[in-house]
Design a protein around this motif. Structure first.
Motif, PDB file in Angstrom:
ATOM      1  N   UNK A   1      -6.691  20.431  60.025  1.00 19.99           N
ATOM      2  CA  UNK A   1      -8.109  20.685  59.742  1.00 19.99           C
ATOM      3  C   UNK A   1      -8.426  20.440  58.274  1.00 19.99           C
ATOM      4  N   UNK A   2      -7.514  20.810  57.387  1.00 15.53           N
ATOM      5  CA  UNK A   2      -7.737  20.586  55.957  1.00 15.53           C
ATOM      6  C   UNK A   2      -7.816  19.104  55.634  1.00 15.53           C
ATOM      7  N   UNK A   3      -6.938  18.325  56.230  1.00 14.48           N
ATOM      8  CA  UNK A   3      -6.980  16.882  56.002  1.00 14.48           C
ATOM      9  C   UNK A   3      -8.280  16.281  56.528  1.00 14.48           C
ATOM     10  N   UNK A   4      -8.711  16.737  57.690  1.00 14.30           N
ATOM     11  CA  UNK A   4      -9.971  16.236  58.249  1.00 14.30           C
ATOM     12  C   UNK A   4     -11.153  16.585  57.344  1.00 14.30           C
ATOM     13  N   UNK A   5     -11.182  17.818  56.843  1.00 15.35           N
ATOM     14  CA  UNK A   5     -12.272  18.237  55.966  1.00 15.35           C
ATOM     15  C   UNK A   5     -12.270  17.434  54.675  1.00 15.35           C
TER      16      UNK A   5
ATOM     17  N   UNK B   1     -12.670  12.551  49.781  1.00 14.60           N
ATOM     18  CA  UNK B   1     -11.705  12.744  48.712  1.00 14.60           C
ATOM     19  C   UNK B   1     -10.572  11.716  48.795  1.00 14.60           C
ATOM     20  N   UNK B   2      -9.995  11.394  47.645  1.00 14.27           N
ATOM     21  CA  UNK B   2      -8.849  10.492  47.592  1.00 14.27           C
ATOM     22  C   UNK B   2      -7.640  11.159  48.231  1.00 14.27           C
ATOM     23  N   UNK B   3      -6.645  10.344  48.571  1.00 13.67           N
ATOM     24  CA  UNK B   3      -5.516  10.865  49.333  1.00 13.67           C
ATOM     25  C   UNK B   3      -4.717  11.921  48.572  1.00 13.67           C
ATOM     26  N   UNK B   4      -4.680  11.835  47.234  1.00 12.23           N
ATOM     27  CA  UNK B   4      -3.942  12.868  46.510  1.00 12.23           C
ATOM     28  C   UNK B   4      -4.633  14.225  46.619  1.00 12.23           C
ATOM     29  N   UNK B   5      -5.965  14.210  46.697  1.00 10.74           N
ATOM     30  CA  UNK B   5      -6.686  15.472  46.857  1.00 10.74           C
ATOM     31  C   UNK B   5      -6.678  15.926  48.319  1.00 10.74           C
ATOM     32  N   UNK B   6      -6.579  14.984  49.264  1.00 10.28           N
ATOM     33  CA  UNK B   6      -6.348  15.368  50.662  1.00 10.28           C
ATOM     34  C   UNK B   6      -5.033  16.130  50.762  1.00 10.28           C
ATOM     35  N   UNK B   7      -3.998  15.596  50.087  1.00  8.69           N
ATOM     36  CA  UNK B   7      -2.699  16.265  50.091  1.00  8.69           C
ATOM     37  C   UNK B   7      -2.800  17.642  49.432  1.00  8.69           C
ATOM     38  N   UNK B   8      -3.622  17.755  48.381  1.00 11.44           N
ATOM     39  CA  UNK B   8      -3.804  19.049  47.725  1.00 11.44           C
ATOM     40  C   UNK B   8      -4.434  20.060  48.681  1.00 11.44           C
ATOM     41  N   UNK B   9      -5.435  19.618  49.451  1.00 12.79           N
ATOM     42  CA  UNK B   9      -6.060  20.514  50.429  1.00 12.79           C
ATOM     43  C   UNK B   9      -5.061  20.943  51.488  1.00 12.79           C
ATOM     44  N   UNK B  10      -4.219  20.019  51.939  1.00 16.46           N
ATOM     45  CA  UNK B  10      -3.189  20.362  52.928  1.00 16.46           C
ATOM     46  C   UNK B  10      -2.204  21.390  52.361  1.00 16.46           C
TER      47      UNK B  10
ATOM     48  N   UNK C   1       3.529  30.878  46.036  1.00 17.83           N
ATOM     49  CA  UNK C   1       2.426  30.415  46.875  1.00 17.83           C
ATOM     50  C   UNK C   1       1.069  30.506  46.229  1.00 17.83           C
ATOM     51  N   UNK C   2       0.641  31.714  45.814  1.00 22.55           N
ATOM     52  CA  UNK C   2      -0.686  31.875  45.232  1.00 22.55           C
ATOM     53  C   UNK C   2      -0.790  31.171  43.880  1.00 22.55           C
ATOM     54  N   UNK C   3       0.282  31.189  43.105  1.00 23.20           N
ATOM     55  CA  UNK C   3       0.268  30.473  41.834  1.00 23.20           C
ATOM     56  C   UNK C   3       0.085  28.986  42.035  1.00 23.20           C
ATOM     57  N   UNK C   4       0.715  28.435  43.060  1.00 18.70           N
ATOM     58  CA  UNK C   4       0.536  27.016  43.383  1.00 18.70           C
ATOM     59  C   UNK C   4      -0.904  26.719  43.750  1.00 18.70           C
ATOM     60  N   UNK C   5      -1.512  27.585  44.556  1.00 17.06           N
ATOM     61  CA  UNK C   5      -2.913  27.395  44.949  1.00 17.06           C
ATOM     62  C   UNK C   5      -3.826  27.448  43.730  1.00 17.06           C
ATOM     63  N   UNK C   6      -3.571  28.390  42.834  1.00 14.39           N
ATOM     64  CA  UNK C   6      -4.375  28.526  41.626  1.00 14.39           C
ATOM     65  C   UNK C   6      -4.319  27.259  40.776  1.00 14.39           C
ATOM     66  N   UNK C   7      -3.134  26.684  40.613  1.00 11.73           N
ATOM     67  CA  UNK C   7      -2.982  25.485  39.781  1.00 11.73           C
ATOM     68  C   UNK C   7      -3.543  24.240  40.451  1.00 11.73           C
ATOM     69  N   UNK C   8      -3.503  24.196  41.768  1.00 12.89           N
ATOM     70  CA  UNK C   8      -3.912  22.993  42.498  1.00 12.89           C
ATOM     71  C   UNK C   8      -5.418  22.902  42.682  1.00 12.89           C
ATOM     72  N   UNK C   9      -6.066  24.042  42.839  1.00 15.60           N
ATOM     73  CA  UNK C   9      -7.498  24.064  43.191  1.00 15.60           C
ATOM     74  C   UNK C   9      -8.380  23.819  41.983  1.00 15.60           C
TER      75      UNK C   9
END
Length: 357
Positions: free
Chosen positions: A21-25, A31-40, A110-118
């Protein structure tokens, strides 16, 4: 139309569904594929956390605009990912964001990764109530700054939109648009459910983008004409004149609005009717002062009539408005008593005193 994704996460098999679902959104947002991967990546981490720490929950994915549009970028789409649970909550959210912290013998990144990626990240947890984690993933390209640049906004907007029974489209929609020193927040609830209701609410959003300078009552009259070919909608409109420190509100139909000023909550009243079908002849505008301790909440009738703001709505201004919106929806429902309709909540709040838009 408001394409939304809701994925219940109650066992490990749903982690893959969340990632898909994240990739579809993200691709829907262009979004470019690197940001698709970030959403995933972010959705996978959040779904895994739901299972490990809360016994499950749900992931909401939506396409939203910037929380504080300032450079004509209102149409830039970000993927908003919100993890919602009714779990035990966290005693200390600041500690939970540190790499290496874990309560389940894992690496604790986990949460630290999300914080840095978003691009944007928000977190609120209340012991005994549960946790909300929000991340937005965008293109990370800088806005065009070659022309005149308006001053940053002292307010920001955010919200959540949840379809009835996991439907792919929500009949509700919200948007925040800026013109000069005015910010207009609109929430529309199309009659019924599904794509036809979404078409009505989407038409309201698009019409506001064409005429964001109109005051709320005039805008509702304009929307009434624009929605004549649709099912119609209940619509609430709030417009903040930043320079004057004045909020104007008008609404039609069963949409709700509450304004907090200091420690006091005030209901803002909508008139009976349907925009696009039965518009009231008289559309009064309510006026209220706006200061740095104000908070505005617009919501569709998916919330119970007696919902309470909860602790997040009284939290410091540093809390992202989308996180506030998600906590309101969570606290008005439960795993055994989900929302009873398409449900949208939009929040307008001040930037924190030391925040940088």
């Amino acid at each position: 139309m408001p394409r939304v994704w809701e994925v219940p996460v109650h066992d490990s098999t749903r982690v893959r569904d969340v990632r898909v679902a994240a990739a579809a959104a993200a691709r829907h947002a262009g979004l470019a594929e690197d940001r698709v991967a970030a959403a995933e990546l972010v959705t996978t981490e959040l779904a895994t956390n739901l299972l490990k720490h809360a016994g499950g929950g749900r992931i909401l994915l939506d396409l939203v605009g910037p929380s504080a549009p300032a450079y004509g970028d209102e149409r830039d789409a970000l993927v908003q990912i919100v993890a919602v649970d009714h779990g035990p909550g966290m005693p200390d959210t600041a500690v939970a964001l540190r790499d290496g912290y874990s309560t389940t013998a894992t690496l604790g990144a986990g949460l630290g990764t999300c914080l840095r990626t978003a691009d944007d990240f928000g977190l609120h947890s209340a012991p005994g109530r549960g946790t909300i984690v929000m991340a937005r993933i965008g293109s990370r390209t800088r806005p065009d700054t070659t022309g005149p640049r308006p001053a940053p906004l002292p307010v920001r907007a955010g919200g959540v939109n949840i379809p009835l029974a996991g439907g792919g489209f929500s009949g509700d929609a919200w948007v925040c648009v800026r013109t000069a020193d005015r910010v207009t927040l609109l929430l529309a609830d199309g009659l019924g459910h599904g794509p036809l209701a979404a078409r009505a609410s989407s038409a309201a959003v698009e019409e506001l983008r064409q005429v964001p300078h109109l005051p709320p009552a005039d805008l509702l009259r304009r929307l009434d004409r624009a929605l004549r070919g649709t099912r119609g909608a209940a619509v609430s409109v709030a417009q903040l004149d930043i320079g004057a420190g004045k909020l104007s509100f008008a609404g039609v139909g069963n949409v709700g609005a509450r304004l907090r000023r200091g420690d006091t909550w005030q209901g803002l009243v909508s008139r009976p009717g349907i925009v696009g079908a039965h518009l009231p002849t008289h559309l009064p505008q309510q006026q209220a002062g706006w200061t740095d301790d104000c908070l505005l909440i617009l919501h569709s009738d998916g919330l119970p009539s007696r919902w309470t703001p909860g602790p997040a709505a009284d939290a410091p201004a540093s809390l992202d408005p989308a996180v506030i919106a998600a906590t309101i929806v969570r606290d008005a429902s439960s795993p055994a008593r989900p929302v009873r309709d398409d449900t949208a909540v939009a929040v307008l709040s001040p930037w924190p005193p030391d925040g940088t838009p």
